[in-house]
Structures are given as C-alpha cells and as structure tokens.
Design a protein around this motif. Structure first.
Motif, PDB file in Angstrom:
ATOM      1  N   SER A 185      -5.127  -8.123  -6.143  1.00  0.00           N
ATOM      2  CA  SER A 185      -5.009  -7.137  -7.220  1.00  0.00           C
ATOM      3  C   SER A 185      -3.714  -6.335  -7.136  1.00  0.00           C
ATOM      4  O   SER A 185      -3.259  -5.773  -8.143  1.00  0.00           O
ATOM      5  CB  SER A 185      -6.207  -6.183  -7.178  1.00  0.00           C
ATOM      6  N   GLN A 205      -0.682  -6.820  -9.566  1.00  0.00           N
ATOM      7  CA  GLN A 205      -0.625  -6.152 -10.862  1.00  0.00           C
ATOM      8  C   GLN A 205       0.054  -4.787 -10.790  1.00  0.00           C
ATOM      9  O   GLN A 205       0.307  -4.168 -11.820  1.00  0.00           O
ATOM     10  CB  GLN A 205      -2.047  -5.985 -11.412  1.00  0.00           C
ATOM     11  N   GLU A 206       0.351  -4.318  -9.592  1.00  0.00           N
ATOM     12  CA  GLU A 206       0.985  -3.007  -9.435  1.00  0.00           C
ATOM     13  C   GLU A 206       2.513  -3.102  -9.379  1.00  0.00           C
ATOM     14  O   GLU A 206       3.186  -2.107  -9.110  1.00  0.00           O
ATOM     15  CB  GLU A 206       0.460  -2.318  -8.179  1.00  0.00           C
TER      16      GLU A 206
END
Length: 428
Positions: free
Chosen positions: A21, A24-25
């Motif tokens: 995840s 996505q940053e």
C-alpha cells in the motif's frame, strides 16, 4: 523427471506484500505508454512522497502568517524543528538520539567530521578508503590531506579487489588495516559502494580499525534507508548520509550525521564551530567562547533548513509506519533476489552480461549492478523506451535498485521481460 519449480507469480506476491500500500504514497512518473514507469533509480534519487507537498506548504503558510515568529510559535516552532527529526533518525541508523543530528548536505558534513576525526601526526597519518569510491569522497579526502600539508598520493591508501574480481573481500580489508597498523589515522568507507552495490561489513571493519588505534567512519549515502544499520552497537566512530536516495527527501535534500556517544561530552575535540552547535541554554547571549552542545548536535553550524527538513520529516514518518528498516529490508531482499534470478535466467555468458554485485544478500542492499560488455547503452535506452527507469554509470554498468516502499514484484518482472525481449531481438 521432476518439473522445474515455477516462481511464485508476481501478482500473488504483491497481493501478500504488507508494504504494497505504500506504493500509493508516492508519485510515480508516467512512462512512454502512459502507465506508471517501473522506477529502479532510487539509489540516485528517490520518488516524491505525496505528503511532501503538504509538509512544505505548511511551512510556507507559517512563514506567510507569522514571519520571524514562526521560530517560536505553533505549529512549526522552527527553533526546534531539527529536533523533531532526531528520534526517527536514530531509529533509522541504529543509534541513540544524542548520537544523531540532521543538518547541511552530505559532503559538507563529511568535511566537518573529517576535521574532527582525521587528525594526522608525523607517524599516524594514513587514511584508508575503497578504491572507486564516489568522487565526492575522493575529493573530500584529497583536500583534507592537503589541508594538513600532506601529499594525497602518500596519505591515502585505496582498497582494490583481487585480480579478476569486482568487489572487496572483508578479510582483505582487515588485513590491509592490520598491515597499516599504527600508521593508520582514519578509515572512511562507503557503507554501500555506489558502483558495485557491495555492502561492507561495518562491524568487522570498525573492529579492525579500532584494533590498530584508528578512527573509523562511513559514508552511508547508499546505506541509510537501504540497510538495517546498528551504528551504536557496531561501535562506529562517525558517519553521515544523504536523504534524497532511499529516504525520498528531495533533490539536494538535507543530511544526517552520527557521532558515537563516547564523544558526546568531548568539547576538546577539534571541530569547525557554528552558533547552532553552541550550548542552546546560552546561545542567544551571543558571547565569545564556543561551548558545544552535547552529542552530534555540537557539530551543527547554522539553524535548520526548514523546507528540506519538512520533506524529510514526512519521509521518515513513512519509514516508521512501514515498520522501519527491518520490514523494508525483508522486502528488499525478496525483490532483489527475484531480479537476480530473472537476470541469471537469461543464461547469458559473462563476457556479454554479468552481475557484479555480490550474490550474498548480506553483502548487498537493494541494488544490482549489471556489467554489460556489448551494446550496454543500447540496452539502457531500450529499458527507458519500455518505461523502466534505471541508472547508467560509465563505462558500461546499468544499476537497478528495487526499492521496497514503492517497487512491486510486478515491476521486477517488467525488467526481466524487457531484458528477455532485448536478448531475443539481438539473437535474431
């Protein structure tokens, strides 16, 4: 006959990846076909965290609203801004908070540390470094030798691999240190060699240097945010690192410094002094007579670089939320191993293409340096056309760095497939 074991599909590995995840940053640049590139250049410049813009905008807003009072009022408190980076930086490199400070840029910090930890005498004046170190280190050490009236050709000893090998053996480094004995003043080696991607045994090198009475320090430009470091426990004397590679803190970003706790209360150590390194309790009395802050903070020159430090703070927060270096290192080893397997699976002879980074995971970070003996630049350009951003180093090395925070196993497979297609097209 047993069928060969098929590798786990990339999609399956990405689905099970606890760090997936975090991709996505980050802002992933678009490639030639419009989809995000496979970015394998984090060992040169890390990608931009999406949090970076807001972090800097907050400081712009403070400046606009408060002017000079931003030093003293919430939310920024610029007077103490650098202190908000200390705990996370200490975790990053395996240090105590008193041992680290964030300030300046990398080469500036390297010079500041060498002023204190390269103190040659008539008999103990040699400084040991790896041959082929990054030019900044070479130039810094050459100039430091000249600063002391020494001939760099005499004062500097360079470690070189054995004939026919690309990387250094730890036992050879230790033997060189022992051979130099009490002529050795300082050891300065990169934690990871920028060209080969070799990660050095910091603990063993430090122990060997201390055994002959030398200071031992490391340029961690390619190690911070890449390796799981334990600088305090390994007894390292000093170190510095940049933050724009694996720490994703922006081009020309700020730098970190480590000075071991045993030097924390040594005001007698020679150093270049600045007002921000002066005892904070009396700093604004503006009196003569430098009195250094305890610990690494005593090497500071000037007040904090607020805007680059704001980006760095946002980046360090991502590292902490990801579980720190142990978690990042685990994924790094998996990504790098898969990339290595795909490259070796091409079965190309070494006189065409060879990996010069050590095969042992303990001796490398998330980088593979591929020596391309034929049509190297053409291969590099082909990868770029396929939306794969790598790094070219003269005369014929392509560096590929699968970074755990934003690279996926699918990215790795894209590189493998592009290499396979290039190989096929050149065999036809």
């Amino acid at each position: 006959m047993t069928a060969p074991h098929a590798p786990t599909p990339a999609a399956e590995l990405d689905a099970a990846d606890s760090l997936a995840s975090f991709r996505q940053e980050f802002h992933l640049p678009p490639g030639p076909d419009g989809r995000p590139v496979a970015y394998f250049c984090g060992n040169s410049l890390g990608l931009m965290p999406k949090a970076a813009r807001a972090a800097v905008e907050t400081e712009f807003d403070t400046w606009a609203r408060l002017g000079v009072e931003g030093h003293f009022e919430a939310p920024s408190f610029w007077m103490h801004f650098h202190e908000t980076l200390t705990e996370a930086s200490a975790r990053l490199v395996g240090a105590k908070p008193i041992e680290v400070v964030v300030m300046n840029n990398l080469t500036v910090n390297l010079h500041l540390l060498l002023v204190s930890f390269y103190r040659p005498t008539a008999t103990r004046y040699k400084i040991l470094m790896e041959g082929g170190a990054f030019p900044s280190d070479q130039y810094a050490i050459e100039s430091q030798a000249r600063l002391h009236g020494l001939d760099p050709a005499d004062a500097i000893v360079e470690l070189v691999p054995r004939p026919g090998e690309h990387t250094l053996r730890t036992e050879d480094i230790e033997a060189t240190i022992a051979g130099l004995g009490d002529s050795l003043a300082t050891v300065l080696i990169g934690g990871v060699n920028y060209y080969t991607g070799q990660a050095f045994d910091i603990a063993a090198i430090t122990k060997a240097g201390h055994a002959v009475g030398a200071y031992v320090g490391f340029d961690l430009a390619h190690a911070a945010g890449n390796l799981d470091l334990r600088l305090h426990d390994w007894d390292v004397d000093f170190a510095c690192w940049c933050t724009y590679k694996y720490l994703n803190s922006g081009p020309g970003g700020t730098s970190g410094v480590f000075v071991h706790e045993r030097f924390a209360h040594r005001p007698d150590l020679v150093r270049l002094a600045g007002w921000w390194g002066h005892d904070a309790s009396v700093r604004f009395q503006m009196k003569k007579g430098f009195r250094p802050m305890p610990g690494a903070a005593g090497w500071q020159l000037s007040n904090a670089q607020i805007f680059p430090m704001a980006i760095h703070r946002a980046s360090l927060a991502i590292v902490d939320r990801a579980g720190g270096m142990p978690a990042m290192r685990r994924k790094s080893e998996q990504l790098t191993a898969r990339l290595e397997s795909l490259i070796r699976g091409l079965n190309l002879p070494a006189d065409k293409l060879e990996i010069i980074t050590p095969a042992d995971p303990a001796q490398r970070g998330c980088q593979l340096s591929v020596l391309v003996h034929e049509r190297g630049r053409e291969l590099f350009d082909y990868l770029a056309d396929q939306g794969i951003i790598a790094d070219w180093r003269e005369p014929n090395v392509i560096r590929l760095a699968p970074v755990p925070l934003y690279n996926s196993f699918e990215d790795v497979d894209r590189v493998g497939e592009a290499l396979r297609q290039f190989t096929i097209s050149n065999e036809e």
